[in-house]
Write an enzyme that holds these catalytic residues in place. Sequence first.
Site, PDB file in Angstrom:
ATOM      1  N   GLY A  13       0.853  -1.116   0.021  1.00 43.16           N
ATOM      2  CA  GLY A  13      -0.147  -0.135  -0.090  1.00 43.16           C
ATOM      3  C   GLY A  13       0.951   1.376   0.105  1.00 43.16           C
ATOM      4  N   SER A  14       1.852   1.238  -0.514  1.00 48.99           N
ATOM      5  CA  SER A  14       2.708   2.442  -0.425  1.00 48.99           C
ATOM      6  C   SER A  14       2.398   3.508  -1.361  1.00 48.99           C
ATOM      7  CB  SER A  14       4.182   2.303  -0.716  1.00 48.99           C
ATOM      8  OG  SER A  14       4.619   1.823  -2.090  1.00 48.99           O
ATOM      9  N   ASN A  15       1.681   3.059  -2.665  1.00 49.85           N
ATOM     10  CA  ASN A  15       1.007   4.115  -3.489  1.00 49.85           C
ATOM     11  C   ASN A  15      -0.139   4.660  -2.930  1.00 49.85           C
ATOM     12  OD1 ASN A  15       2.303   4.367  -6.277  1.00 49.85           O
ATOM     13  ND2 ASN A  15       2.333   2.337  -6.075  1.00 49.85           N
ATOM     14  N   ASN A 100      -5.239   2.630 -12.788  1.00 51.62           N
ATOM     15  CA  ASN A 100      -4.103   1.641 -12.485  1.00 51.62           C
ATOM     16  C   ASN A 100      -2.604   2.225 -12.632  1.00 51.62           C
ATOM     17  OD1 ASN A 100      -3.231  -0.870 -11.438  1.00 51.62           O
ATOM     18  ND2 ASN A 100      -2.768  -1.469 -13.538  1.00 51.62           N
ATOM     19  N   HIS A 102       0.904   0.960 -13.163  1.00 49.75           N
ATOM     20  CA  HIS A 102       1.912  -0.395 -13.764  1.00 49.75           C
ATOM     21  C   HIS A 102       3.585  -0.076 -13.622  1.00 49.75           C
ATOM     22  CE1 HIS A 102       2.631  -4.386 -15.647  1.00 49.75           C
ATOM     23  NE2 HIS A 102       3.646  -3.783 -16.172  1.00 49.75           N
ATOM     24  N   ASP A 143      -3.715  -4.076 -18.792  1.00 51.97           N
ATOM     25  CA  ASP A 143      -2.414  -3.095 -18.926  1.00 51.97           C
ATOM     26  C   ASP A 143      -2.728  -2.343 -20.295  1.00 51.97           C
ATOM     27  OD1 ASP A 143      -1.670  -3.615 -16.435  1.00 51.97           O
ATOM     28  OD2 ASP A 143      -0.088  -5.124 -17.148  1.00 51.97           O
ATOM     29  N   GLU A 172       6.656   6.331  -8.882  1.00 51.65           N
ATOM     30  CA  GLU A 172       5.168   5.926  -8.969  1.00 51.65           C
ATOM     31  C   GLU A 172       4.617   7.132  -7.862  1.00 51.65           C
ATOM     32  OE1 GLU A 172       4.152   1.854  -8.336  1.00 51.65           O
ATOM     33  OE2 GLU A 172       5.696   1.251  -9.311  1.00 51.65           O
TER      34      GLU A 172
END
Length: 198
Positions: A13-15, A100, A102, A143, A172
Amino acid sequence: MTCRLGILLSGRGSNFEAIAAAIESGDLPNAQIAVVLSNKPEARGLETAKQKNIDTAVISSDTEILDALRKHRVDLVILAGYNRILSTELVNAYAQRMLNIHPSLLPAYGGKNMVGARVHQAVIAAAEKTSGCTVHLVTADVDAGPILGQASVDVDPGDTPETLAQKILQQEHALYPRVIRDYIQQLALLEKLPHASV
Ligand code: GRF
């Protein structure tokens, strides 16, 4: 105008944390996190959300996800390390309103089996000089949805999948909040945010 985000995650969950931090610091002023959903009860991101007093739920099916998103009046769905492929029904329910991130420069190194360390292994094996990350809209093809933003990093001779992943992850964390902010602005202009409050 505040856009209600629904975050889907499966692990670290760092994003999600970067997005929450951007909201707190004022860098992402047009969003609030309405709910964090996870298919993994042990996901660290769920714990972080609870500490921040954000509503959470553990979900095991796409029907439950859809119910939870509707219950929390989510405008925009943010996949942030969610490790399952969503049903076409769910993707269509949030068409143009699901993002999303990626860890490659799509369309390179994307698709069903390109997840986690595999992406970086493939990049290094192909002796690429550059890699990076991509934020894109989610469509039924994995994607392959329209690209909203990218950031690149150098692949150095000594890089391992781990060091490359780490470098890209830093990018990111800067890219995702920025793209979300800009995309919300676009949606707002198009008046496509039914739950947003002024
Ligand atoms: C990130 O590398 C992201 O690109 C990919 O999954 C990872 C999630 O990391 N989709 P975190 O859970 O946000 O730390």
